[in-house]
Design an enzyme around this catalytic site. Structure first.
Site, PDB file in Angstrom:
ATOM      1  N   HIS A 139      13.765  44.716  42.077  1.00 26.82           N
ATOM      2  CA  HIS A 139      14.602  44.914  43.109  1.00 26.82           C
ATOM      3  C   HIS A 139      15.872  44.048  42.792  1.00 26.82           C
ATOM      4  CE1 HIS A 139      16.586  45.371  46.920  1.00 26.82           C
ATOM      5  NE2 HIS A 139      15.857  46.375  47.156  1.00 26.82           N
ATOM      6  N   HIS A 162      16.275  54.913  43.233  1.00 26.93           N
ATOM      7  CA  HIS A 162      16.493  54.385  44.658  1.00 26.93           C
ATOM      8  C   HIS A 162      15.316  55.102  45.669  1.00 26.93           C
ATOM      9  CE1 HIS A 162      18.720  53.221  48.041  1.00 26.93           C
ATOM     10  NE2 HIS A 162      19.707  54.007  48.267  1.00 26.93           N
ATOM     11  N   ASP A 167       8.787  50.721  47.897  1.00 27.33           N
ATOM     12  CA  ASP A 167       8.280  52.034  47.722  1.00 27.33           C
ATOM     13  C   ASP A 167       6.874  51.977  47.002  1.00 27.33           C
ATOM     14  OD1 ASP A 167      10.470  53.676  48.156  1.00 27.33           O
ATOM     15  OD2 ASP A 167      11.600  52.596  46.661  1.00 27.33           O
TER      16      ASP A 167
HETATM   17  N1  CMC Z   1       9.536  48.243  35.254  1.00 23.49           N
HETATM   18  C1  CMC Z   1       9.573  47.635  34.002  1.00 23.49           C
HETATM   19  N2  CMC Z   1      10.637  46.855  33.765  1.00 23.49           N
HETATM   20  C2  CMC Z   1      11.648  46.368  34.796  1.00 23.49           C
HETATM   21  C3  CMC Z   1      11.273  47.087  36.063  1.00 23.49           C
HETATM   22  C4  CMC Z   1      10.210  47.930  36.354  1.00 23.49           C
HETATM   23  N3  CMC Z   1      10.025  48.666  37.544  1.00 23.49           N
HETATM   24  N4  CMC Z   1      12.431  46.918  36.940  1.00 23.49           N
HETATM   25  C5  CMC Z   1      13.219  46.029  36.163  1.00 23.49           C
HETATM   26  N5  CMC Z   1      12.711  45.791  34.895  1.00 23.49           N
HETATM   27  C6  CMC Z   1      13.140  45.077  33.776  1.00 23.49           C
HETATM   28  C7  CMC Z   1      14.469  45.455  32.978  1.00 23.49           C
HETATM   29  O1  CMC Z   1      13.956  46.387  31.978  1.00 23.49           O
HETATM   30  C8  CMC Z   1      15.118  44.265  32.805  1.00 23.49           C
HETATM   31  O2  CMC Z   1      14.487  43.762  31.550  1.00 23.49           O
HETATM   32  P1  CMC Z   1      15.340  43.156  30.274  1.00 23.49           P
HETATM   33  O3  CMC Z   1      16.145  42.137  31.180  1.00 23.49           O
HETATM   34  O4  CMC Z   1      14.349  42.666  29.384  1.00 23.49           O
HETATM   35  O5  CMC Z   1      16.116  44.331  29.804  1.00 23.49           O
HETATM   36  C9  CMC Z   1      15.007  43.375  33.845  1.00 23.49           C
HETATM   37  O6  CMC Z   1      13.598  43.777  34.545  1.00 23.49           O
HETATM   38  C10 CMC Z   1      16.084  43.573  34.885  1.00 23.49           C
HETATM   39  O7  CMC Z   1      15.831  44.671  35.311  1.00 23.49           O
HETATM   40  P2  CMC Z   1      17.576  45.577  35.633  1.00 23.49           P
HETATM   41  O8  CMC Z   1      17.110  47.176  35.423  1.00 23.49           O
HETATM   42  O9  CMC Z   1      18.603  44.890  34.945  1.00 23.49           O
HETATM   43  O10 CMC Z   1      17.572  45.097  37.340  1.00 23.49           O
HETATM   44  P3  CMC Z   1      18.422  46.203  38.265  1.00 23.49           P
HETATM   45  O11 CMC Z   1      18.691  45.101  39.390  1.00 23.49           O
HETATM   46  O12 CMC Z   1      19.839  46.663  37.844  1.00 23.49           O
HETATM   47  O13 CMC Z   1      17.564  47.484  38.769  1.00 23.49           O
HETATM   48  C11 CMC Z   1      15.664  48.616  39.966  1.00 23.49           C
HETATM   49  C12 CMC Z   1      16.837  47.074  39.945  1.00 23.49           C
HETATM   50  C13 CMC Z   1      15.115  48.635  41.369  1.00 23.49           C
HETATM   51  C14 CMC Z   1      16.563  49.603  39.901  1.00 23.49           C
HETATM   52  C15 CMC Z   1      14.692  48.139  39.092  1.00 23.49           C
HETATM   53  O14 CMC Z   1      13.955  47.248  39.003  1.00 23.49           O
HETATM   54  C16 CMC Z   1      14.045  49.741  38.678  1.00 23.49           C
HETATM   55  O15 CMC Z   1      14.178  50.475  37.905  1.00 23.49           O
HETATM   56  N6  CMC Z   1      12.573  49.617  39.559  1.00 23.49           N
HETATM   57  C17 CMC Z   1      11.792  50.707  39.300  1.00 23.49           C
HETATM   58  C18 CMC Z   1      12.438  51.862  40.344  1.00 23.49           C
HETATM   59  C19 CMC Z   1      12.327  51.297  41.708  1.00 23.49           C
HETATM   60  O16 CMC Z   1      11.073  50.955  42.164  1.00 23.49           O
HETATM   61  N7  CMC Z   1      13.110  51.536  42.611  1.00 23.49           N
HETATM   62  C20 CMC Z   1      13.058  51.405  44.051  1.00 23.49           C
HETATM   63  C21 CMC Z   1      14.189  50.179  44.512  1.00 23.49           C
HETATM   64  S1  CMC Z   1      13.641  49.594  46.052  1.00 23.49           S
HETATM   65  C22 CMC Z   1      14.061  50.702  47.247  1.00 23.49           C
HETATM   66  C23 CMC Z   1      15.517  51.242  46.884  1.00 23.49           C
HETATM   67  O17 CMC Z   1      16.425  50.685  46.591  1.00 23.49           O
HETATM   68  O18 CMC Z   1      15.558  52.571  47.081  1.00 23.49           O
END
Ligand code: CMC
Length: 515
Positions: free
Chosen positions: A362, A323, A418
């Protein structure tokens, strides 16, 4: 037996799901001629008034239920009528709230597919260009842009609640010299509640915040005012400088930079480009509907605790690397990549799931985060006065590779807020571990807006989700001498050499050498 939906159609429409073909069967007295038939069928409402409903056929019992659809959602509690063996009715399972709405809100609208973000209807692009953070805070909390007098009053109140109790300042001084500033921020915010017994529902009454809007406003002024002071004190403590008292006559962001940077110069004023850039960053971070920390704020607030404690809890949620901690993680990632030629190897490691591309992806946006577009542009305004941050080259090249790579495009992973914000903060000279604090300060406005909205909700309930119990069934207590020995030892953790030295020492009742 097939029950009729509430629309009481006089005929049963039988459809073949494989072809979509359907035909009508008369239903005298609500009893279908299909009784006892083993074929699959779908019950379709025939009257217009029944269109906004969901017809649920429970294949276990052949019972049909009609669930109203409102605002594109169905109520989870309507599924309680679907009977099951527990007698409690059917529950909905949604770990991580992936597809569950938990509040009605009028604050922030996001269209993730189109990349749209609006506060109270105003596009983020207009607000970041024309407004100020404090005006946006007013808009988020009170629902409308303030008139001139309303804004003057609000600014006066917030800026005159920037002082903190001297004991709070001492608390911040008591932290270890290298304490993470976010830990200091969370702890000090929680401690602030102890200086305000009249705002503590445990002492002043459980309904003070749902009933007393004046008290609610007072807490909003206090928290918005003190948050920059608490944050600046954490920074000054880390670098071994005494805290600066807040200054009147400066804007909200200028005063914050003043408290961070002023030494002994008379008439000190932060650079206007940096103050404005920080103000824009504050606007962009002020709210983002029910993200993890805002959901935490509403969750904690639903117990009717005081808002300082709820803000501290929300800030703890923001601290996590998925986050608000992501901006810090992005810069650490870019630093570890170092140069553009290392990008392909890094991308491959992401695709092998060894690493994450921080600042990408996201839960809501399946297109470019509109905040990232604004921040990328803003970065160059900042670089013009403080010099270019060399990692911008790596960031842009990384973005280009990711935006054309099938792994990221197929998962609709785009830069989020971010991805570029950390680079601006770095260029402005903020320490890496201070980035989440810079996210938390403006998000306090959004948390307070959601908290206040929740306090106005007449039918609000304490948030209390359900679980699916997967543990042991009832079993009887076994005395320790009758339990089987096992290899599982909690002491099998990483130990430091000094802790091993201590553990193998002897003392009364313990022989030497046993870990
Ligand atoms: N790098 C590589 N793969 C990713 C990433 C990433 N940053 N984000 C998602 N994926 C992949 C994930 O592995 C999954 O793949 P598969 O379906 O093959 O297993 C797919 O994309 C869907 O991802 P998810 O983790 O199920 O998606 P989510 O909605 O649960 O998570 C998230 C959203 C923001 C936590 C995630 O995208 C992430 O970890 N991003 C990196 C951390 C980040 O930048 N966070 C800031 C978010 S924006 C500001 C805030 O909210 O604070």
């Amino acid at each position: 037996m097939v029950q009729q939906p509430q629309s009481k159609p006089l005929e049963l429409v039988v459809a073949d799901p494989s072809t979509g073909a359907s035909c009508s069967i008369p239903v005298p007295n609500g009893v279908s001629k299909t009784q006892g038939m083993h074929a699959s069928f779908v019950v379709l409402p025939t009257s217009e008034s029944a269109r906004d409903t969901l017809t649920v056929l429970d294949n276990r019992t052949n019972k049909v239920y009609t669930i109203p659809i409102t605002d594109g959602t169905v109520k989870a509690t309507d599924f309680r009528q679907v009977q099951d063996t527990t007698g409690e009715g059917l529950r909905l399972f949604d770990a991580g709230f992936v597809n569950t709405a938990v509040a009605r809100s009028r604050i922030t609208e996001i269209d993730g597919a189109k990349g749209i973000l609006r506060y109270r209807g105003y596009p983020i692009e207009q607000l970041s260009e024309k407004s100020t953070f404090l005006e946006v805070a007013y808009l988020l909390i009170y629902g409308e842009l303030p008139s001139k007098n309303q804004f003057d009053d609000f600014e006066y109140e917030v800026m005159h609640h920037t002082y903190v109790h001297v004991k709070l300042a001492e608390l911040e001084q008591s932290f270890q010299y290298d304490a993470h500033p976010m830990g200091m921020f969370i702890a000090t915010m929680a401690a602030a509640s102890t200086f305000d017994p009249s705002g503590n529902p445990a002492l002043a009454g459980s309904d003070i915040y749902t009933k007393d809007k004046k008290l609610r406003n007072k807490q909003i002024f206090r928290i918005l005012g003190k948050v920059t002071t608490i944050a600046a004190m954490a920074y000054r403590h880390r670098i071994g400088r005494p805290a600066n008292p807040p200054q009147q006559g400066l804007s909200y962001t200028e005063n914050f930079l003043y408290m961070m940077d002023h030494l002994s110069e008379p008439g000190f004023r932060p650079h206007p480009v940096l103050a404005r850039a920080l103000d824009v960053l504050f606007i962009l971070h002020a709210d983002h509907e029910l993200n993890c920390s805002t959901a935490a704020m509403r969750h904690i607030g639903s117990s009717l605790v005081d808002p300082y404690s709820a803000v501290a809890g929300a800030a703890a949620a923001l601290y996590g690397p998925l986050h608000g901690g992501a901006n810090e993680a992005v810069v650490r990632m870019l630093e570890s990549i170092g140069t553009v030629d290392k990008i392909p190897a890094f991308i491959e490691s992401v695709k092998r799931r060894e690493k994450k591309l921080m600042g990408f992806g996201h839960r809501i946006y399946t297109s470019y985060d509109p905040r990232a577009t604004i921040i990328r542009k803003l970065a160059y305004d900042v670089f013009e006065v403080v010099g270019t941050e060399p990692l911008i080259e790596v960031a842009q090249a990384l973005e280009q590779v990711a935006l054309t790579d099938e792994y990221f495009t197929s998962r609709k992973l785009y830069p989020n807020v971010d991805f570029y914000s950390g680079l601006i903060y770095k260029a402005m000279g903020f320490p890496l571990d201070y980035f989440p604090v810079l996210f938390a300060i403006p998000r306090v406005a959004g948390w307070l807006a959601h908290w206040s909205e929740a306090m106005d909700e007449p039918n609000a309930k304490i948030w209390r989700p359900r679980q699916i119990y997967c543990g042991e069934a009832r079993r009887d207590y076994v005395p320790i001498e009758h339990r089987d020995e096992t290899d599982v030892r909690l002491t099998e953790m990483t130990k430091t050499a000094s802790s091993t030295r201590r553990r193998i020492s002897s003392w009364e009742g313990k022989k030497p050498g046993k870990l």
